[in-house]
Write an enzyme that holds these catalytic residues in place. Sequence first.
Site, PDB file in Angstrom:
ATOM      1  N   TYR A  14       0.981  -1.173  -0.665  1.00  0.00           N
ATOM      2  CA  TYR A  14      -0.003   0.064   0.255  1.00  0.00           C
ATOM      3  C   TYR A  14       0.569   1.036  -0.003  1.00  0.00           C
ATOM      4  O   TYR A  14       0.726   1.993   0.763  1.00  0.00           O
ATOM      5  CB  TYR A  14      -0.742   0.472   1.324  1.00  0.00           C
ATOM      6  CG  TYR A  14      -2.336  -1.174   1.114  1.00  0.00           C
ATOM      7  CD1 TYR A  14      -2.915  -0.471   0.202  1.00  0.00           C
ATOM      8  CD2 TYR A  14      -1.673  -2.262   2.029  1.00  0.00           C
ATOM      9  CE1 TYR A  14      -3.962  -1.772   0.403  1.00  0.00           C
ATOM     10  CE2 TYR A  14      -3.438  -2.712   1.629  1.00  0.00           C
ATOM     11  CZ  TYR A  14      -4.196  -2.625   1.139  1.00  0.00           C
ATOM     12  OH  TYR A  14      -5.246  -3.101   0.583  1.00  0.00           O
ATOM     13  N   TYR A 142     -13.981  -3.525   6.002  1.00  0.00           N
ATOM     14  CA  TYR A 142     -12.412  -4.639   5.613  1.00  0.00           C
ATOM     15  C   TYR A 142     -12.255  -5.536   5.954  1.00  0.00           C
ATOM     16  O   TYR A 142     -12.512  -5.985   6.934  1.00  0.00           O
ATOM     17  CB  TYR A 142     -12.044  -3.094   6.049  1.00  0.00           C
ATOM     18  CG  TYR A 142      -9.846  -4.057   5.524  1.00  0.00           C
ATOM     19  CD1 TYR A 142      -9.498  -4.115   4.175  1.00  0.00           C
ATOM     20  CD2 TYR A 142      -9.506  -5.124   6.104  1.00  0.00           C
ATOM     21  CE1 TYR A 142      -8.343  -4.581   3.942  1.00  0.00           C
ATOM     22  CE2 TYR A 142      -8.421  -5.683   5.914  1.00  0.00           C
ATOM     23  CZ  TYR A 142      -7.852  -5.155   4.515  1.00  0.00           C
ATOM     24  OH  TYR A 142      -6.725  -6.131   4.147  1.00  0.00           O
ATOM     25  N   ASP A 236     -16.191 -10.926  11.110  1.00  0.00           N
ATOM     26  CA  ASP A 236     -15.074 -11.396  11.225  1.00  0.00           C
ATOM     27  C   ASP A 236     -14.021 -10.887  12.361  1.00  0.00           C
ATOM     28  O   ASP A 236     -14.138  -9.267  12.502  1.00  0.00           O
ATOM     29  CB  ASP A 236     -14.414 -10.146   9.925  1.00  0.00           C
ATOM     30  CG  ASP A 236     -13.272 -10.059   9.545  1.00  0.00           C
ATOM     31  OD1 ASP A 236     -12.246 -10.624  10.046  1.00  0.00           O
ATOM     32  OD2 ASP A 236     -12.821  -9.520   8.072  1.00  0.00           O
ATOM     33  N   LYS A 265      -4.813 -11.631  13.428  1.00  0.00           N
ATOM     34  CA  LYS A 265      -3.327 -10.625  14.157  1.00  0.00           C
ATOM     35  C   LYS A 265      -3.856 -10.930  15.607  1.00  0.00           C
ATOM     36  O   LYS A 265      -2.127 -11.714  14.989  1.00  0.00           O
ATOM     37  CB  LYS A 265      -4.834  -9.810  14.353  1.00  0.00           C
ATOM     38  CG  LYS A 265      -4.903  -8.729  12.833  1.00  0.00           C
ATOM     39  CD  LYS A 265      -5.076  -8.119  12.292  1.00  0.00           C
ATOM     40  CE  LYS A 265      -4.798  -7.212  11.010  1.00  0.00           C
ATOM     41  NZ  LYS A 265      -5.682  -6.661  10.436  1.00  0.00           N
TER      42      LYS A 265
HETATM   43  C1  PLP Z   1      -6.533  -7.544   9.085  1.00  0.00           C
HETATM   44  C2  PLP Z   1      -7.431  -7.994   8.590  1.00  0.00           C
HETATM   45  C3  PLP Z   1      -8.424  -9.039   7.919  1.00  0.00           C
HETATM   46  C4  PLP Z   1      -6.999  -9.299   6.679  1.00  0.00           C
HETATM   47  O1  PLP Z   1      -6.090 -10.288   7.241  1.00  0.00           O
HETATM   48  P1  PLP Z   1      -4.778 -10.404   6.309  1.00  0.00           P
HETATM   49  O2  PLP Z   1      -3.918 -11.057   7.779  1.00  0.00           O
HETATM   50  O3  PLP Z   1      -3.720  -9.067   6.776  1.00  0.00           O
HETATM   51  O4  PLP Z   1      -4.476 -11.050   5.316  1.00  0.00           O
HETATM   52  C5  PLP Z   1      -9.044  -9.211   6.814  1.00  0.00           C
HETATM   53  N1  PLP Z   1     -10.370  -8.433   8.217  1.00  0.00           N
HETATM   54  C6  PLP Z   1     -10.085  -8.078   9.033  1.00  0.00           C
HETATM   55  C7  PLP Z   1     -10.755  -7.397   9.882  1.00  0.00           C
HETATM   56  C8  PLP Z   1      -8.426  -7.642   9.583  1.00  0.00           C
HETATM   57  O5  PLP Z   1      -8.885  -6.571  10.412  1.00  0.00           O
END
Ligand code: PLP
Length: 423
Positions: A14, A142, A236, A265
Amino acid sequence: MRATRPGRHLWRPYTQMKSAAAPLEAVATWGSRIVLADGRELVDGIASWWTAVHGYNHPHIARAVADQLARMPHVMFGGLTHAPAERLAARLAALLPGDLDHVFLVDSGSVAVEVALKMAAQLWLNRGVTGRTRVLAFRGGYHGDTMGAMSVCDPDEGMHRRFGAYLPRQVFCDLPHTAEQAAALDAALARHRDALAAVIVEPLVQGAGGMVMHDPEVLATIARLARRHGLPLICDEIFTGFGRTGTLFACEQAGIVPDILCLSKALTGGTMALAATVATAEIFDAFWSDDPAAALMHGPTFMANPLACAAANASLDLFEREPRLDQARAIAGRLRDGLAPLARLPGVRDVRVLGAIGAVQFARAPDLAALKADLVARGVWVRPFGDIVYLTPALTIGADDLDHLLSALGRSVAETLRSAQLS
Ligand SMILES: *Cc1c(COP(=O)(O)O)cnc(C)c1O
């Protein structure tokens, strides 16, 4: 002079590499600190993209990874299993609400989202229902950088808006904050019902989309409407999981149990790449049959990597032994007090806090490069984006480091606003 720039062979994420400042070189980490090659130490205000919840280099995690490294760094997961993965799956199932009991381990958050989308699509096929190929997602969301994950990110404002033509077309709604928005969501679900495979949402806070928070009632409304229309709900929790919002998982605050939940994460305490897609017994049962074609058709080479599973198990030990959720709530109080004065500055549109997340939103997008440089000059590592600067420190951050983050951020924001007025 492209060839002479540092990092000539590395393609940065990015980043417009032609105009961006060269990246800083990190050589070590400890606690909440990043040590740079020139000897400077920065207090990390964002825990390496929200991963390092126990701070860096926690000895308990380091030991667990070292022990696992000596025994079995990796082994394929097709046809084989191993104790670190078995133990991790059982522990996640016990920690997650309801009967979210079936854990599929992958290597990144985006892939966990891909697996969730694929699970939802295949769920209908396994039930003998065709044509349910779309997903209802929320504006401002996202969910990752791979193609399926990109397709459920905000289609207009998001980082992937230029890729629309390449992506499956999904159905987008506003989060149901108001009765009208809830009615619109209900209507969209009814209208697209036979084409929809699932609903996906980031519970309580849309992270990379702008640190936009919503009340638990909004999440409860989404869960209720998804259920009413017979659609699986995917939460998510890649950002929110493991204490970030003050509870271990954000969905707990709404008293809901999603059908599928994604984690990554902070799963390994920020040490190794690992992610999980977890499904309820009802979802899992749709894949449980004598038909080989009904099996979940996914299997990354490095799935359930034993080193990463060992790190995740050690991270869960720390959640059991140490008061992480109390620490998250204490950070929330400090963020609220420390950021409140910024809300009064002209040029600041909003200040908001949820758990160990504090965000300041400018009225107009600031000069991000100048703001970043100013923060680094004050000894702080923070990554503002768009019109947002935010703090998501390690849950173990010391009072002195947190005070330093807050005062440096306050000064940088004031300085940014002052120079914007002058220019
Ligand atoms: C960071 C993130 C992702 C993507 O995870 P990566 O390990 O970077 O592929 C998906 N959803 C949310 C809510 C995120 O914060």
